[in-house]
Design a protein around this motif. Structure first.
Motif, PDB file in Angstrom:
ATOM      1  N   UNK A 194       3.304  44.716 -10.096  1.00  0.00           N
ATOM      2  CA  UNK A 194       3.458  44.591  -8.667  1.00  0.00           C
ATOM      3  C   UNK A 194       2.318  45.361  -8.109  1.00  0.00           C
ATOM      4  N   UNK A 195       1.489  44.755  -7.186  1.00  0.00           N
ATOM      5  CA  UNK A 195       0.385  45.319  -6.447  1.00  0.00           C
ATOM      6  C   UNK A 195       0.980  46.440  -5.629  1.00  0.00           C
ATOM      7  N   UNK A 196       0.298  47.312  -5.154  1.00  0.00           N
ATOM      8  CA  UNK A 196       1.091  48.247  -4.401  1.00  0.00           C
ATOM      9  C   UNK A 196       1.239  47.724  -3.082  1.00  0.00           C
ATOM     10  N   UNK A 197       2.394  48.092  -2.368  1.00  0.00           N
ATOM     11  CA  UNK A 197       2.802  47.353  -1.185  1.00  0.00           C
ATOM     12  C   UNK A 197       3.168  45.905  -1.233  1.00  0.00           C
ATOM     13  N   UNK A 198       3.135  45.255  -2.518  1.00  0.00           N
ATOM     14  CA  UNK A 198       3.327  43.709  -2.597  1.00  0.00           C
ATOM     15  C   UNK A 198       4.542  43.371  -3.056  1.00  0.00           C
TER      16      UNK A 198
END
Length: 111
Positions: free
Chosen positions: A79-83
């Protein structure tokens, strides 16, 4: 021993990753409890992991795979940051703005 190479992969590899996860978790105690019959578990885990990898990570992360002798032997969905698609509470003692580091949702390597 053959060299294992790790690289980014296209989302079209997700079905193969789901099958890899299903084999890797075949004897995991949680899935043994959920599906006690080995034949039923072998049928249901691929379906379950396909749903996980295709819907939980739809457009939200990255896919890395490990390949040895042309064979998929490991994978990580990130998971990408904030995603993540939903808000997560920050761990105790961690300021909220620092809680969004990239983390693997599912990561494993088969040897």
């Amino acid at each position: 021993m053959a060299e294992t190479r790790v690289r980014s992969a296209a989302r079209r590899k997700l079905p193969a990753v789901a099958d890899l996860y299903a084999r890797a978790f075949q004897d995991d105690p949680a899935y043994v409890w959920l599906f006690p019959d080995p034949a039923q578990r072998a049928r249901r885990l691929p379906v379950l992991f396909r749903a996980f990898v295709q819907h939980l990570h739809r457009g939200t992360g990255a896919l890395d795979v490990a390949v040895r002798d042309g064979r998929l032997v490991g994978a990580a969905l990130w998971d990408r940051p904030g995603r993540t698609g939903r808000r997560r509470a920050a761990p105790t003692g961690v300021p909220a703005h620092n809680a969004s580091v990239a983390t693997p949702r599912v990561a494993l390597l088969l040897v």
